[in-house]
Design a protein around this motif. Structure first.
Motif, PDB file in Angstrom:
ATOM      1  N   GLY A  14      39.137  35.468  49.512  1.00  0.00           N
ATOM      2  CA  GLY A  14      39.874  35.544  51.224  1.00  0.00           C
ATOM      3  C   GLY A  14      39.156  34.168  52.420  1.00  0.00           C
ATOM      4  N   ASN A  15      39.530  34.214  52.780  1.00  0.00           N
ATOM      5  CA  ASN A  15      39.736  32.712  54.342  1.00  0.00           C
ATOM      6  C   ASN A  15      38.120  33.273  54.698  1.00  0.00           C
ATOM      7  N   GLU A  16      38.014  33.668  54.766  1.00  0.00           N
ATOM      8  CA  GLU A  16      36.423  34.349  55.484  1.00  0.00           C
ATOM      9  C   GLU A  16      35.512  34.874  55.074  1.00  0.00           C
ATOM     10  N   LYS A  17      34.198  34.391  55.817  1.00  0.00           N
ATOM     11  CA  LYS A  17      32.696  35.239  54.949  1.00  0.00           C
ATOM     12  C   LYS A  17      32.589  36.612  55.007  1.00  0.00           C
ATOM     13  N   ARG A  18      32.676  37.436  54.345  1.00  0.00           N
ATOM     14  CA  ARG A  18      32.085  38.874  54.054  1.00  0.00           C
ATOM     15  C   ARG A  18      31.154  38.789  53.492  1.00  0.00           C
ATOM     16  N   TYR A  19      30.917  40.501  53.794  1.00  0.00           N
ATOM     17  CA  TYR A  19      29.316  41.155  53.049  1.00  0.00           C
ATOM     18  C   TYR A  19      29.750  41.531  52.063  1.00  0.00           C
ATOM     19  N   LEU A  20      29.877  41.317  51.162  1.00  0.00           N
ATOM     20  CA  LEU A  20      30.478  41.424  49.389  1.00  0.00           C
ATOM     21  C   LEU A  20      29.799  42.534  49.053  1.00  0.00           C
ATOM     22  N   GLY A  21      27.891  42.461  49.185  1.00  0.00           N
ATOM     23  CA  GLY A  21      27.501  43.175  48.644  1.00  0.00           C
ATOM     24  C   GLY A  21      27.627  43.754  47.675  1.00  0.00           C
ATOM     25  N   ARG A  22      27.587  45.379  47.460  1.00  0.00           N
ATOM     26  CA  ARG A  22      28.354  45.983  45.937  1.00  0.00           C
ATOM     27  C   ARG A  22      29.521  46.187  45.525  1.00  0.00           C
ATOM     28  N   THR A  23      30.556  45.522  47.009  1.00  0.00           N
ATOM     29  CA  THR A  23      31.607  45.612  46.124  1.00  0.00           C
ATOM     30  C   THR A  23      32.098  44.547  45.587  1.00  0.00           C
ATOM     31  N   ASP A  24      32.374  45.479  44.519  1.00  0.00           N
ATOM     32  CA  ASP A  24      32.612  44.852  43.047  1.00  0.00           C
ATOM     33  C   ASP A  24      34.386  44.536  42.623  1.00  0.00           C
ATOM     34  N   VAL A  25      33.405  43.237  43.063  1.00  0.00           N
ATOM     35  CA  VAL A  25      34.792  41.933  42.865  1.00  0.00           C
ATOM     36  C   VAL A  25      34.761  41.130  41.411  1.00  0.00           C
ATOM     37  N   PRO A  26      35.636  41.013  41.031  1.00  0.00           N
ATOM     38  CA  PRO A  26      35.796  40.155  39.735  1.00  0.00           C
ATOM     39  C   PRO A  26      35.522  38.808  40.010  1.00  0.00           C
ATOM     40  N   LEU A  27      35.608  38.064  39.446  1.00  0.00           N
ATOM     41  CA  LEU A  27      35.449  36.939  38.896  1.00  0.00           C
ATOM     42  C   LEU A  27      36.451  35.991  39.705  1.00  0.00           C
ATOM     43  N   ASP A  28      36.844  35.102  39.987  1.00  0.00           N
ATOM     44  CA  ASP A  28      38.663  34.302  40.437  1.00  0.00           C
ATOM     45  C   ASP A  28      38.396  33.043  39.635  1.00  0.00           C
ATOM     46  N   ALA A  29      39.679  32.250  39.309  1.00  0.00           N
ATOM     47  CA  ALA A  29      39.580  31.869  37.748  1.00  0.00           C
ATOM     48  C   ALA A  29      38.393  30.027  38.323  1.00  0.00           C
ATOM     49  N   ALA A  30      37.945  30.081  39.689  1.00  0.00           N
ATOM     50  CA  ALA A  30      36.840  28.782  39.450  1.00  0.00           C
ATOM     51  C   ALA A  30      36.217  29.682  39.007  1.00  0.00           C
ATOM     52  N   GLY A  31      35.298  31.219  39.665  1.00  0.00           N
ATOM     53  CA  GLY A  31      34.345  31.508  38.395  1.00  0.00           C
ATOM     54  C   GLY A  31      34.643  31.517  37.413  1.00  0.00           C
ATOM     55  N   ILE A  32      35.470  32.026  37.104  1.00  0.00           N
ATOM     56  CA  ILE A  32      35.552  32.080  35.068  1.00  0.00           C
ATOM     57  C   ILE A  32      35.475  30.703  34.671  1.00  0.00           C
ATOM     58  N   ALA A  33      36.181  29.261  35.067  1.00  0.00           N
ATOM     59  CA  ALA A  33      35.373  28.386  34.559  1.00  0.00           C
ATOM     60  C   ALA A  33      34.225  28.002  34.928  1.00  0.00           C
ATOM     61  N   GLN A  34      33.769  28.682  35.956  1.00  0.00           N
ATOM     62  CA  GLN A  34      32.084  28.029  36.251  1.00  0.00           C
ATOM     63  C   GLN A  34      31.054  28.893  34.817  1.00  0.00           C
ATOM     64  N   ALA A  35      32.121  29.731  34.281  1.00  0.00           N
ATOM     65  CA  ALA A  35      31.344  30.109  33.865  1.00  0.00           C
ATOM     66  C   ALA A  35      31.316  29.480  31.916  1.00  0.00           C
ATOM     67  N   LYS A  36      32.894  29.285  32.128  1.00  0.00           N
ATOM     68  CA  LYS A  36      32.949  28.681  30.782  1.00  0.00           C
ATOM     69  C   LYS A  36      32.186  27.343  30.380  1.00  0.00           C
ATOM     70  N   THR A  37      32.235  26.806  31.487  1.00  0.00           N
ATOM     71  CA  THR A  37      30.915  25.068  32.218  1.00  0.00           C
ATOM     72  C   THR A  37      29.299  25.481  31.628  1.00  0.00           C
ATOM     73  N   LEU A  38      28.716  26.623  31.892  1.00  0.00           N
ATOM     74  CA  LEU A  38      27.517  27.651  31.830  1.00  0.00           C
ATOM     75  C   LEU A  38      27.485  27.851  30.438  1.00  0.00           C
ATOM     76  N   HIS A  39      28.393  28.082  29.877  1.00  0.00           N
ATOM     77  CA  HIS A  39      29.046  28.626  28.959  1.00  0.00           C
ATOM     78  C   HIS A  39      27.828  27.139  27.425  1.00  0.00           C
ATOM     79  N   LYS A  40      28.732  26.429  28.298  1.00  0.00           N
ATOM     80  CA  LYS A  40      28.501  25.198  27.507  1.00  0.00           C
ATOM     81  C   LYS A  40      26.895  24.711  27.383  1.00  0.00           C
TER      82      LYS A  40
END
Length: 197
Positions: free
Chosen positions: A16-42
């Protein structure tokens, strides 16, 4: 025994637009997170990994699967590496908690290690379970391992290794998709740590 550990934080998630206490809230990666993971794959393409362990939450499992695609066929989900349980504060914006519960919010700031949000757990609890799992894995696995977890979990492990208080652990930066390299120093009987990504 394990002599090298890559301790990684999962990739970016939509928060979202503000910091939240995510903790165990089971959210997936967003597009930026997928791109980061692909960079780490390399990044890990030429680094031998003997075993992989991950928090069971989606954001860590997704990061693990992308990073290890075509490289590590098997990974183990470790419940002890799940992020802190924020109880009634789960997925609630920090500003809302600060406004609705100013005294509790202040108490958390004063005693980060032992403060427990309503129906949640403390960072002391997280540190205990995460370090127990870390020690068990590093004593029974061999070679080089990858652990994919969360900012809170990683900070408690690193605070223990660095000999600093849980109350001071936020001085350890853990941005999305960062990688900490831990090397066993047999001469000093300790883990040496540096952030490599």
């Amino acid at each position: 025994m394990v002599y090298r550990v890559y301790l990684m934080r999962h990739g970016h998630v939509a928060n979202g637009n503000e910091k939240r206490y995510l903790g165990r809230t089971d959210v997936p990666l967003d597009a930026a997170g997928i791109a980061q993971a692909k960079t780490l794959h390399k990044y890990f393409k030429t680094i031998p990994i003997d075993a992989v362990f991950t928090s069971p939450l989606k954001r860590c499992v997704q990061t693990t699967e992308i990073v290890c695609e075509g490289k590590c066929g098997h990974y183990e989900r470790v419940e002890a590496f799940t992020e802190i349980d924020m109880g009634d504060w789960e997925n609630v914006p920090m500003t809302q908690i600060k406004s609705a519960y100013p005294e509790l919010y202040a108490k958390r700031g004063d005693n980060l290690e032992y403060f427990t949000p309503p129906h949640g757990e403390s960072f002391h609890d997280v540190a205990t379970r995460a370090r127990y799992a870390f020690d068990a894995i590093t004593h029974h696995a061999t070679g080089t391992i990858l652990i994919v977890a969360h900012a809170g979990v990683n900070r408690t492990i690193l605070a223990n290794i660095l000999g600093i208080s849980i109350n001071e652990m936020f001085c350890i930066e853990q941005p999305y998709a960062c990688v900490n390299e831990l090397i066993w120093n047999a001469k000093k009987v300790q883990w040496d740590n540096k952030r490599v990504f």
